[in-house]
Design a protein around this motif. Structure first.
Motif: not given
Lengths: 350, 1148
Positions: A110, A345, A347-350, B783, B847, B856-857, B883-885
């Motif tokens: 991440k 997966t 990886r954060s987009l925030m 995933a 959020y 997936l993001p 956005l995030d997992i």
């Protein structure tokens, strides 16, 4: 709830590391049974337990259950979180043991990984830190048995691995090497370089062997010396070899050993040397959904088991064909596979 | 005056007019007039330029590789979507008729037709159920959005468009129907214009909208349909990200394979084995992939096999013709709609003949025999049961009846011997067989792709079984899996035979080299060996012989130095040799010792015991002895070619030749070794080195030429273009491997028609199967099988009436899945923390964090509060993107703890009522606190006496009336609810209800809301505070500086001089004042009169307006009346039509 049961089952203590890696990358729970079940001293060794601890810290939400006897473990992988981590490696294995699985995991974290490992930097079982990576900052060296070395591993994160197409071996254009000596006479490294050059000089002029002598606290707690060699071809293929000091062996002999090992590795052919086959194959599997190709020498037993396990985990097999079908003499093989299109997966987009 | 001559017109001799006449005029500018839009100023020009550049930038995007194969692409899914009664079925029928010249009586499920030389279409009609709309939206390539022209847009259409938007926008074509109901041309024009405008704002400016007028013969006019079909046939599709990363399949057929017996025994409640059929789409389908069927759940794939294409594209010979042949045109595949009555299975083609042996077919006269056969179907019990129940006695006198005990062991033994017959009888046990059959078919279908071939399959099956040889192979394969150490026997045995039968071995090798050899499993090899005349079965090979063979292999390899080509794929993937054995085939010393220990097949265990520790090492140990050979200068020189400074040719040949020599001359070597020249590999190497020096020139020339050939080919490959070489690779791969290996390496390619066997399918899916509801099989990435907390950016839909509340269940459509979960909404609080929100913000993103299966993001999703069709409002409640997992969350909720002073010292105070125990206080030692009036302080230490009280210090003295509070943050986690929407498992598909809100449950159960007295709102009574006057002692006052001295606060109580004095006016002053007063009075009066007047005027106006209003109202009323009349007529007509349809149905 709808959580899947244990889908990966392996047995035995061999191939422990990359099985853990495969489980974490695929997110499938893993169970390994019969870990040294028939041994005098059954169960996990301290370094394996330490590796599990390290993986637990690198990931978030990983559940590791170790049976009472230590002969079986259950790993429910979490997400690879990365970040800044410091880990003290036990003295039973070198840092390379811990570094190898993390090199496979780190690009899919991440956050970029900033890992500091302390322990033995070079020994005769695991790849030394000189060979393992270029993004390594080797701060202190530590020879067995007491270690005291320290390295820093920085790894950026990727979204997706590009498809590898590495078929041209090229010709060796340069040889680099590091001869280091800690807590012994600094002359030793020069002697090793001398000996190695006596063989290598005949091939190419572009040979730089660095003498790397550490002083004081940076040189760890035990004496030792080693020579690591790296041959690079015109297409970027790398072959590596190294030899580590053993008591009663002259540095010249150590150097000769390393040099000959390098030549043997070069002779074996392929674009990737034997110790890094697994890493390259894994990245090919994880590549985008195209055909990745790589030319390699004959697979090592580890690689073969890896290929089998990878099929178990990702359902992908490699096509292995002679690299040069018109020339039946070459043992080079062409490994090609259809990448799984693995996307980071975490990886954060925030 | 008339005869006056006029001055004749003189045409211009020069000037623009003259030029025009002569044709010399400047050519008229057509098209874009540059001058007209030339910027008038530099600044404007700069602005314009900047805008153009920006516009260009928006056009740029990262190109996405289309994974759909160019040859044999899967049919394009054309979904027909619209409200009921808009004419969806009519449109599908018309289009099918247009393509196939067939009229379908009813449309159920997908209908596949061939529409062109390179294009097939799958039409699917989407019903109004929201679940179906979601599923269709995820797979449709092209949507025909049908709009009732006489009614306009409906809520479902907007909902559907929003669903499309969040799952990647496929192409949409609008189709306007019921235009014949509008009589007036002007109205029609207006309606068209209005709907088009609305449609364009929804899709994009210029989106295509078709108008279909009336219905002729139950179809739309042919011309209009032809236009539409032309448009469909030239449509280009942009790959959508999600579909470009996932394999999926729209099932056009579904079969239940569970054994009847099992179903009967469990009264139909057992989990089923189900096969679904359809064209693979998206990416390649891998082995071991899990699938998700929206509406059912995650399922395991038991097996997957490629079938012959039931609706194939025109092939090579028909390709030559310019147009699609009429015969091909007729092809339509719609198993659910029961067209043609032909079904394609993996090993058979079923033709549905309403035959004489079927029950309920009373029209056909039944003879004695037919009746008997039909009666046989009534047998309730198996033969086994019947026999065990029978009371047959062996002898008349015997007291006991014959007992039939089904000995399981015996039976299985029997199955082992001749399993083929048994298992083929038994539907249940057919799983294994199906696997092998699948393999075989793959091989066969490569050779001959003709689907007609399948008819013969039944016969060829028999032959194939015979070819496969003994039943022993099957047993050995089972054992491969169970006993890894023993199962290397077959392989070694194969090699052993090669010793005696060299020509066979050579033939095999030739095949390998030429690359025609398809990948066979061990059994196949065995079988080949068998064909070559090997008498003894592998099972019967005695131990010593086996060892002999192993040893023979060893020595053989030893001699060759193992330089012959090895089929690594076979060794790695389909043999169970241990990796060491595979590699150590050549290094003999180790191997030999192992061979000795090989006797009872327990190599692994023994090794483990012997070496007390086998290290997991990456680095291979350096063996000095191995490397000693590098002392040799010749060997060192032989490597020269591998370095850039080394010569190109010399080194290479030097390098390769010895191997070549050995490889080319297997034969020679064998003989040589027979003479016992070579002892081990190392010396063998050096020996051959020596031999190489006296190598003959012919071999060298041969290798040179072969090398040149290879180089040339490689050059050609790279010189042409990289794409071509890639294609070549594909082709080569395909040619060399056949489909079996292809599937192994790359999975199943999109475009192939596959049959997927699914295990543990809930029985409701079969029992309540309705072909009108689409079944989608979506492949899951590794995933996506995991669960975790998903953080998403979400925005409430502005058409959704209510705000969304944290911890209220929400139904999400994310990835393939539809599920209910409980989100927590949050906002980023100055990048310090994620702060929980009770409700979603009005017009802003926030959020949402929820528990569920990982996606997936960057995957889009849409959310619903309810899926039921009874809801009147807009059902899409929010849209968002992942956005995030993670496996944990960091959402904080604000928590204020309050307390009151117990005792106050100077700046110190004892506070009580904030905590309940000393332990809690110790946790908060050092925390910042604050009074309502803003005095800040800190918690110091817990007090002993009142439990939970503590000492705190403040920056100032606090008051007893002050409330002290501590602002804290409490971490909260979303509840772990994942409730898949299992709509396909219901008998009424639209009636799915998930978790209800507490209020809803109470309402449904008729429960009263529990009433807590303390929670009720009461009027707050706040007494006014009285502050005592501040009294400063005289002494202190005297000591204070002037500025701090209390000022005099008492009001003046005596009138001042100015107030007291009397004022007497002068006469003129008095007069002036009087005048002023009079003027003011006059003015006032005037204004009053004016107002009165105005009021009068207004009254008149009001009257007039009221009159007008009345008139207008009457008109309006009339209009409304007229409208209601027409509407009533329309609804009546519709009802009539509906009735007519139903009555028609009843008739059929």
């Amino acid at each position: 709830m709808a959580q899947a049961g244990v889908s990966l089952k392996f047995s035995g203590h061999q191939h422990f590391r990359y099985r853990l890696v495969l489980s974490i990358l695929s997110g499938k729970p893993l169970r390994i049974d019969r870990i040294r079940a028939d041994d005098k001293d059954p169960g996990l060794r301290d370094f394996e337990a330490s590796l599990l601890r390290l993986l637990e810290r690198v990931t978030n939400g990983t559940v590791i259950e170790i049976s009472y006897t230590g002969t079986s473990i259950l790993l429910k992988p979490g997400v690879i979180s990365g970040g800044s981590i410091t880990h003290d490696c036990p003295l039973s294995r070198a840092i390379g043991y811990f570094l190898e699985p993390l090199i496979m995991l780190a690009p899919f974290a991440k956050k970029p990984l900033d890992l500091t490992l302390r322990g033995i930097t070079t020994d005769d079982r695991d790849l030394s830190v000189d060979i393992t990576g270029s993004s390594l900052g080797s701060k202190k060296r530590g020879a067995p048995p007491l270690g005291g070395g320290e390295i820093q591993f920085l790894c950026p994160i990727v979204k997706q691995v590009a498809t590898l197409n590495f078929v041209e071996m090229g010709k060796i254009k340069r040889i680099r090497g590091i001869a280091h000596a800690v807590r012994v006479s600094p002359q030793f490294s020069n002697r090793m370089i001398e000996a190695s050059r006596s063989i290598l000089n005949r091939y190419i002029p572009d040979i730089y062997l660095y003498s790397d002598v550490y002083k004081g606290d940076d040189s760890g707690k035990s004496p030792g010396y080693a020579l690591s060699l790296l041959a690079e071809s015109s297409t970027g293929a790398l072959h590596s070899a190294e030899a580590v000091s053993t008591p009663g062996v002259a540095p010249e002999d150590t150097a000769l050993l390393a040099t000959r090992a390098l030549l043997a590795e070069v002779k074996r052919g392929g674009c990737v040397d034997r110790s890094h086959q697994i890493l390259v194959l894994l990245m090919m599997i994880l590549g985008s959904e195209d055909i990745g190709r790589c030319r390699m020498g004959e697979p090592s037993p580890r690689t073969i088991q890896f290929l089998r396990d990878v099929r178990e985990v990702f359902g992908t097999s490699f096509k292995i064909s002679p690299a040069n079908s018109s020339d039946p003499s070459s043992t080079d093989l062409l490994f090609s596979c259809f990448g799984t299109g693995y996307v980071n997966t975490n990886r954060s987009l925030m | 005056m008339d005869d006056r001559t006029h001055k004749p017109h003189r045409s211009a001799q020069s000037g623009p007019k003259a030029d025009e006449k002569k044709g010399k005029a400047k050519e008229k500018q057509t098209g874009f007039n540059e001058k007209a839009f030339a910027p008038k100023s530099g600044r404007r020009a700069e602005k314009q330029g900047r805008r153009n550049v920006e516009r260009d930038q928006t056009r740029l995007h990262v190109p996405l590789l289309n994974r759909t194969p160019d040859d044999q692409p899967p049919p394009i899914i054309v979904a027909v979507v619209g409200p009921p009664g808009v004419g969806k079925t009519t449109l599908v029928k018309s289009l099918v008729k247009r393509y196939t010249k067939q009229t379908l009586s009813e449309i159920k499920g997908p209908v596949t037709v061939v529409s062109g030389k390179k294009r097939r279409l799958t039409f699917i009609e989407c019903n109004v159920d929201l679940n179906s709309m979601i599923d269709i939206g995820k797979v449709a390539d092209l949507v025909l959005l049908m709009i009732d022209g006489s009614f306009g847009f409906e809520m479902e259409q907007f909902e559907f468009l929003n669903i499309l938007q969040s799952h990647g926008f496929p192409k949409v074509i609008g189709v306007l129907t019921h235009l014949d109901l509008i009589r007036k041309q002007a109205t029609l024009r207006d309606i068209k214009k209005m709907l088009k405008k609305r449609f364009w704002t929804e899709i994009y400016q210029g989106a295509k909208l078709f108008y279909l007028s009336g219905v002729l013969n139950g179809r739309y006019p042919d011309g209009e349909i032809q236009n539409l079909s032309r448009f469909i046939s030239v449509m280009k599709f942009r790959p959508l990200v999600f579909r470009n990363t996932h394999p999926y399949l729209l099932a056009d057929r579904l079969e239940d394979l569970t054994s009847r017996e099992e179903i009967r025994a469990s009264k139909g409640k057992c989990d089923r084995i189900v096969t679904v059929y359809g064209y693979l789409r998206g990416t390649n389908f891998r082995h071991k992939m899990k699938v998700h069927i929206p509406g059912v759940g995650d399922l395991d794939v038991k097996s997957i096999s490629v079938l012959g294409d039931p609706c194939p594209l025109p092939d090579a010979d028909s390709e030559k013709r310019r147009k699609l042949s009429e015969k091909k045109k007729l092809l339509v595949y719609a198993p659910m709609s029961d067209v043609g009555g032909v079904m394609y299975d993996k090993d058979a083609v079923w033709i549905n003949v309403p035959g004489s042996f079927t029950r309920g077919n009373m029209e056909i006269p039944q003879g004695e025999g037919e009746k008997m056969v039909i009666n046989l179907q009534d047998a309730g019990d198996t033969l086994d049961n019947a026999v065990s129940r029978s009371r047959i006695r062996l002898l008349d006198s015997s007291s006991k009846t014959l007992a039939v005990n089904a000995n399981v062991d015996e039976e299985s033994d029997f199955a082992g011997v001749s399993g083929e017959e048994l298992s083929s009888d038994d539907d249940d046990n057919a799983s294994y067989e199906s696997r092998t059959d699948g393999d075989k078919e793959k091989v066969e279908s490569d050779e001959d792709n003709d689907s007609q071939n399948e008819f013969e399959h039944g016969a060829s099956d028999e032959r194939a079984v015979g070819d496969r040889g003994r039943s022993g192979t099957r047993v050995s394969q089972r054992s491969l899996r169970n006993l890894p150490s023993t199962s290397e026997r077959p392989d070694t045995a194969v090699f052993a035979e090669s010793d005696s039968e060299l020509d066979f071995e050579e033939a095999r090798k030739e095949k390998w080299i030429s690359g025609v050899y398809t990948q066979y499993s061990d059994q196949d090899i065995l079988q080949l060996v068998d064909n070559e005349g090997l008498e003894e079965g592998v099972d019967n090979v005695s131990r010593w012989k086996e060892d002999l063979s192993a040893r023979a292999v060893e020595s053989y390899n030893k001699r060759l130095g193992r330089k012959k080509q090895i089929d690594w794929m076979k060794l790695i993937y389909s043999s169970s040799m241990s990796p060491e054995d595979i590699v150590l085939g050549k290094s003999i010393e180790v191997r030999e010792s192992e061979v000795d220990a090989d006797d009872d097949g327990l190599i692994q265990v023994k090794k483990n015991i012997v070496n007390d520790e086998v290290w997991d090492m990456t680095k291979e140990p350096l063996v000095e002895a191995d490397l000693a050979q590098w002392d040799d200068d010749e060997l060192l020189d032989s490597l020269r070619g591998l370095f850039i400074t080394g010569g190109d040719t010399v080194g290479d040949i030097e390098e390769n030749d010895p191997q070549d020599e050995r490889d080319g001359g297997d034969f020679k070597d064998l003989e040589a070794s027979g003479a016992g020249t070579f002892i081990d590999a190392n010396t063998g190497d050096s020996e051959s080195q020596r031999e190489e020096s006296e190598d003959d020139a012919t071999a060298r020339a041969a290798t040179l030429s072969s090398k040149k050939e290879a180089l040339k080919r490689m050059f050609n490959e790279q010189y042409d273009d990289p794409e071509a070489s890639k294609l070549d690779f594909y082709d080569e791969k395909k040619r060399r491997n056949g489909p079996a290996v292809g599937a192994l390496v790359e999975g199943y390619r999109p475009g192939s028609y596959v049959r997927i066997e699914l295990e543990n399918v809930p029985c409701e899916m079969i029992e309540h199967f309705d072909p009108m509801f689409p079944i989608i099989v979506g492949g899951l990435l590794p995933a996506e099988e995991c669960f975790g907390y998903i953080q998403a950016r979400i925005k409430r839909h502005r058409w959704h009436a209510k705000t969304l509340k944290t911890n209220d269940p929400l139904i999400l459509s994310l990835g393939w899945r539809r599920f209910q979960t409980i989100p927590i909404y949050s906002l980023d609080d100055h990048s310090i923390r994620m702060r929980m929100l009770k409700y979603t913000p009005e017009h802003m993103h926030c959020y949402a964090t929820f528990y569920g299966p990982v996606a997936l993001p960057n995957t889009g999703f849409c959310a619903f509060n309810t899926l039921s069709s009874e809801t009147s409002g807009f059902r899409v409640s929010a849209t968002g993107v992942v956005l995030d997992i993670d496996r944990s969350t960091k959402i904080m909720k604000k928590l204020k703890l309050t307390g009151v002073p117990l005792k106050i010292f100077k700046n110190t105070a004892f506070i009580r009522d904030m905590f309940t125990s000393a332990l809690e206080v110790t946790k908060f030692e050092g925390a910042n606190i604050k009074t309502v009036s803003g005095v800040r302080g800190q918690i110091k230490k817990a007090l002993g006496k009142p439990e939970g009280a503590f000492r705190a210090t403040f920056e100032d003295k606090v008051l007893m009336s002050d409330i002290v509070f501590l602002r804290g943050w409490y971490a909260i986690e979303p509840r772990k609810l994942y409730n898949p929407v299992t709509s396909l498992l219901l008998s009424e598909k639209g009636k799915w209800t998930g978790m209800r809100l507490t209020g809803q449950v109470r309402r449904d159960e008729n429960l009263k809301t529990p009433f807590d007295k303390n929670s009720s709102y009461k009027k707050v009574e706040r007494l006014g505070r009285r502050f005592n006057p501040l009294k400063i002692p005289k002494k202190l006052q005297a000591a204070l500086p002037y500025s701090s001295k209390p000022k005099l606060m008492k009001a003046q109580h005596r009138p001042t001089y100015m107030q007291k004095r009397a004022v007497v006016l002068e006469p003129e002053e008095k007069r002036a004042i009087t005048i002023l007063q009079q003027v003011r009075a006059l003015r006032k009066d005037q204004i009053a009169r004016r107002r009165e007047k105005q009021e009068e005027r207004r009254a008149v106006h009001r009257k007039r307006v009221a009159k007008e209003e009345e008139k207008k109202g009457e008109k309006e009323k009339e209009k409304r009346k007229e409208y209601m009349r027409t509407a009533g007529m329309k609804s009546k007509r519709e009802a009539d039509r509906e009735e007519g349809r139903q009555s028609k149905k009843r008739k059929t």
